[in-house]
Design a protein around this motif. Structure first.
Motif, mmCIF file in Angstrom:
data_model
loop_
_atom_site.group_PDB
_atom_site.id
_atom_site.type_symbol
_atom_site.label_atom_id
_atom_site.label_comp_id
_atom_site.label_asym_id
_atom_site.label_seq_id
_atom_site.Cartn_x
_atom_site.Cartn_y
_atom_site.Cartn_z
ATOM 1 N N ASP B 239 0.788 -1.227 0.000
ATOM 2 C CA ASP B 239 0.000 0.000 0.000
ATOM 3 C C ASP B 239 0.824 1.284 0.000
ATOM 4 O OD1 ASP B 239 -2.281 -1.360 -0.144
ATOM 5 O OD2 ASP B 239 -2.742 -1.305 2.016
ATOM 6 N N SER B 240 1.856 1.320 0.814
ATOM 7 C CA SER B 240 2.603 2.581 0.902
ATOM 8 C C SER B 240 3.923 2.463 0.154
ATOM 9 C CB SER B 240 2.842 2.925 2.364
ATOM 10 O OG SER B 240 3.538 1.856 2.975
ATOM 11 N N ALA B 241 3.865 1.775 -0.980
ATOM 12 C CA ALA B 241 5.096 1.458 -1.694
ATOM 13 C C ALA B 241 5.654 2.644 -2.464
ATOM 14 C CB ALA B 241 4.818 0.328 -2.672
ATOM 15 N N ALA B 242 6.912 2.543 -2.812
ATOM 16 C CA ALA B 242 7.504 3.504 -3.742
ATOM 17 C C ALA B 242 7.113 3.110 -5.156
ATOM 18 C CB ALA B 242 9.014 3.502 -3.603
ATOM 19 N N GLN B 243 6.817 4.106 -5.968
ATOM 20 C CA GLN B 243 6.471 3.831 -7.365
ATOM 21 C C GLN B 243 7.719 3.895 -8.238
ATOM 22 O OE1 GLN B 243 3.582 6.530 -8.995
ATOM 23 N NE2 GLN B 243 3.420 5.429 -10.933
ATOM 24 N N ILE B 244 8.638 4.756 -7.815
ATOM 25 C CA ILE B 244 9.860 4.963 -8.576
ATOM 26 C C ILE B 244 11.040 4.708 -7.643
ATOM 27 C CG2 ILE B 244 11.287 6.761 -9.645
ATOM 28 C CD1 ILE B 244 8.689 7.994 -10.667
#
Lengths: 479, 389
Positions: B239-244
């Motif tokens: 859920d609170s992941a990094a996208q880049i």
């Protein structure tokens, strides 16, 4: 409270901070300039260091022997993928690697303990500045024994001497010759190569050919700077002038080796014969002196003066140093022909060096040494020193490239890096005296402690917490 | 990891209240929030001709006879190239249409300094030091602006912030630490001490967010490439992941005895990407991995069995989002007269075009605008058709 913060600047911007029991200097400039006279190039701890100048050759020999054995036993992949975890590595080699690693960590501890205890911390900062300028990194087999010696023997003695002497000592030291592949560079028209061609292909370990790595990095990183006016042809010519410079103790070349300072050697049959044309100058073939003559000319080149002036100004006066300061240093370097004592005096006397607001974010190494001095640690076990520096991301002689560690705020002021300092600060504060932290803070940052920091130090739950906070305070993070 | 999301989250939460900070919510631009981008920077100028060896070019044998044996039995790419045997996972992705090589490519940089070359590759500027921030950071800003949402989470998996991610858009850095955890009481006081300090306050806020994201990772360092790949995947999942994200790998400056050194570095890269691919699981189809280096190396071996600084090199695009299984190259040839300055592989593809085209298609940005903002001052046209749409 005085608003004169020159003592704070002398201690923190130029030095490694204060130690318990020290008093802030009354005359800041004099305090710094006197360190030039009192500086000890070879402190007792360094003088007592074991002489291991024969070790790199030993390590190289062992690796070469191992490579030959593997090739002979049909291992097409000889050496590819060899790592110390590999079960096939003989115990003798594995042991030698472990010894080398331990020796390197001892040297890192040694240089750090010298800085922690030093009463000439400005001079120590300069040693570390120049050591990073002539960065060597413990990456290649054998360098573990040499990277510490490089700083101790090629940098320290010349910090207030001549740039040309430091340049020659630093780039022709065994550590640099190993690190930038010079030790195996052989002139294409040298006697070694001629006899190799006569005898068809030599066995592995025999003379090979030219390697231009060291020549290029001397131009780009140590003297002229990347836009300093040299071409690819100059790089190749300089690489040829450098051929023959290697280190002693490497197998079959030993009988040709002519001893040079600090354990380096010159092997005449590997030297490329003939004159060299470099940046419009002609250098006659004078054997080992040919490279020295090139280095002497590079050391006094105007591009070098500008490059060194800019780097020194950036280190002490901010990422974007005032152009007037760069100009002062450049002029000094040119008029004195690279007298580093004069350059240092100019730096200290320049008004631009005394700007009141903080001009730099402390690098991890600076922060750790200043923290250990502040907490009154005299000497720390080398394992703890290297462990902490590893976690902070700045082990000496471990820079990621020959350019050394970067000297810009953006490289160091990262969230994770800050978090690590905070973790370490709490740990450091646990084992030391932590009474009267507020008074200690006033002495550490005379005239420069903010009301905000003072408030949170005063409100800390314990002396330990207060000391931990002092170690990561904005005053401590910047200089 | 989920088990531990907790202690640091709570600290961040309580600090947010006490210090008046707001934690960014995860709100991605519509339709692209699930898209992942991992940028892998190979520092030291990786040799593209070792990565994907042009064995179909008769010039290759002449330049690198000593190296031919390495590629016997190696996986082939586009008939003409052989994939280095250490690149197993990448080769497998290539075979299943999830990876492509870009060859004879280079940024606009034509000199031979690592540091200037890396500066141009990371800033995206038209000359070294022309831009102060990084193109990856500007990409974060573009996505935020286009989606009218908060910036996507961007993360350097490194203890310090690489230049490509430095700039105005928020980005964090994280690397597992072996240091003892600081107490919550101390962390809270540090937050108060940094209140009102724009630089340290912002860094601290991001440090706490990232600690919360990472939980109590058991990984102790980034030297183990496989573990680094797993960590990257875990930080980019959930859920609170990094996208880049960005990760760096060194060890590519192979001036001497290149065969062993290159194979070691290549194995590291392959282990990292293989572990990452496994770790992202079902997100693979939304994943783009870009592997690039500052420049190529000399076409022939030097006198010490290595290669010196050159010009044309190679890049790799990998991921379920990639239209792979091919080598993108306008092959310039290896005869001496075909080489750049008689010594380097001649660059015929602008790396910036490939990056801008792939990133824009993957993240649904306008390609021309991506080119202009990420690589200002270039006339190159973004390369289309690299991404599955």
């Amino acid at each position: 409270m005085s608003t004169d913060i020159s003592a704070h600047i002398a201690l923190n911007r130029f030095g490694y901070g204060i130690r318990p029991g020290d008093s802030p200097p009354d005359d800041a400039r004099r305090y710094l300039l006197r360190q030039m006279e009192r500086f000890e190039p070879t402190p007792a701890a360094i003088a007592a260091r074991e002489d291991v100048s024969d070790k790199p050759g030993e390590v190289l020999q062992m690796l070469r022997r191992l490579r030959r054995e593997r090739q002979r036993s049909g291992g097409e992949t000889a050496m590819t993928g060899m790592s110390m975890e590999d079960g096939a590595i003989p115990t003798e080699v594995r042991q030698s690697y472990m010894n080398a690693g331990r020796f390197l960590r001892t040297d890192i501890g040694l240089r750090t303990n010298v800085a922690i205890a030093s009463d000439t911390p400005f001079a120590e900062r300069l040693v570390h500045f120049w050591s990073n300028h002539f960065s060597v990194s413990a990456q290649k087999p054998g360098t573990h024994y040499q990277v510490g010696a490089h700083e101790f023997h090629a940098i320290r003695p010349h910090v207030f001497g001549r740039f040309s002497d430091m340049l020659k000592a630093a780039v022709l030291h065994p550590a640099m010759l190993l690190y930038l592949d010079q030790f195996q560079s052989v002139g294409p028209g040298s006697r070694f190569m001629q006899s190799r061609r006569r005898r068809s292909q030599g066995a592995d370990g025999g003379p090979q050919g030219l390697n231009e790595n060291l020549a290029r990095e001397i131009f780009e990183l140590h003297t002229l700077g990347v836009d300093g006016g040299y071409s690819q042809v100059d790089v190749t010519e300089f690489a040829k002038a450098l051929t023959g410079w290697t280190l002693s103790g490497i197998g079959r070349i030993e009988r040709f080796a002519e001893e040079k300072p600090n354990g380096s050697a010159f092997v005449a049959p590997a030297h490329e014969p003939g004159s060299r044309q470099i940046m419009g100058q002609t250098y006659r073939d004078t054997g080992s002196d040919q490279a020295l003559a090139v280095l002497d000319d590079l050391a006094r080149h105007p591009s070098t003066a500008r490059f060194i002036a800019t780097k020194l100004a950036r280190h002490f006066a901010g990422d974007e140093p005032p152009t007037s300061l760069v100009a002062r240093l450049e002029e000094d370097f040119l008029t004195t022909g690279g007298d580093l004592a004069s350059l240092t005096r100019t730096l200290v006397n320049a008004p631009e060096s005394w700007v009141a607001r903080p001009v730099k974010y402390r690098q991890p190494y600076e922060w750790l040494v200043a923290s250990l001095r502040l907490t009154g640690v005299d000497e720390l076990d080398f394992r703890r020193i290297t462990g902490a520096l590893d976690q902070l991301g700045q082990l000496p002689w471990r820079a990621p490239s020959p350019a050394g560690y970067d000297d810009l705020e953006g490289s160091w002021a990262g969230p994770d890096a800050l978090f690590r300092r905070v973790e370490l600060a709490e740990r450091l504060a646990r084992d030391v005296r932590s009474d009267a932290v507020l008074e200690h803070a006033e002495r550490a940052f005379p005239g420069a402690l903010s009301d905000h920091t003072r408030t949170w130090l005063a409100r800390a739950e314990s002396g330990q917490q207060a000391l931990g906070l002092l170690l990561v305070s904005p005053e401590m993070m910047r200089r | 990891m989920t088990m531990n999301l907790n202690r640091r989250t709570m600290i961040a939460g309580s600090l947010a209240l006490s210090a008046g900070l707001t934690l960014p919510r995860m709100a991605f631009a519509q339709g692209t929030g699930s898209k992942k981008l991992l940028f892998v920077l190979l520092r030291g100028a990786a040799d593209g001709m070792a990565m994907a060896a042009p064995i179909g070019d008769p010039g290759f044998a002449a330049l690198r006879e000593a190296s031919l044996g390495e590629y016997e039995g190696a996986a082939r790419a586009d008939g003409m190239f052989a994939i280095h045997p250490a690149l197993e996972s990448i080769g497998a992705a290539y075979a299943s249409g999830n990876a492509l090589f870009v060859h004879a490519a280079a940024t606009a940089y034509r000199e031979r300094s690592h540091f200037d070359g890396q500066n141009m590759l990371e800033t995206g500027g038209a000359s070294p030091y022309a831009a102060r921030d990084g193109w990856l950071n500007r990409l974060v800003g573009m996505i935020a602006a286009d989606g009218g949402a908060e910036a996507p989470r961007a993360l350097a998996i490194a203890p310090t912030m690489p230049l490509a991610l430095r700039g105005d858009a928020p980005a964090s850095s994280y690397a597992p630490s072996a240091l003892p955890q600081a107490s919550d009481a101390f962390l809270e006081r540090v937050g108060l001490l940094y209140e009102g300090d724009p630089q340290l306050g912002a860094l601290w806020e991001r440090a706490l967010e990232t600690q919360a994201m990472a939980g109590d990772s058991t990984m102790r360092n980034l030297r183990d490439a496989r573990a680094a790949g797993e960590l990257a995947a875990s930080l980019m999942s959930g859920d609170s992941a990094a996208q880049i994200a960005m990760i760096e790998l060194g060890g590519w400056d192979t001036h001497a005895n290149q065969r062993g050194a290159f194979a070691r570095a290549a194995r590291q890269l392959d282990a990292l990407l293989g572990a990452y691919r496994t770790g992202v699981g079902g997100n693979w189809n939304d994943t783009l991995i870009v592997v690039a280096t500052e420049f190529g190396r000399t076409a022939s071996f030097n006198g010490t069995g290595g290669t010196d600084h050159g010009t044309g090199g190679a890049a790799i695009l990998m991921g379920g989002a990639v239209k792979g299984g091919r080598v993108l190259a306008d092959w310039p040839g290896l005869a001496t007269r075909q080489l750049h300055e008689g010594r380097d592989l001649r660059p015929t593809i602008a790396l910036e075009s490939v990056l801008a085209g792939a990133l824009a298609d993957h993240l649904r940005l306008d390609p021309a605008r991506a080119m202009a903002q990420l690589f200002p001052g270039r006339s190159a046209v973004p390369t289309g058709g690299l991404i599955e749409v």
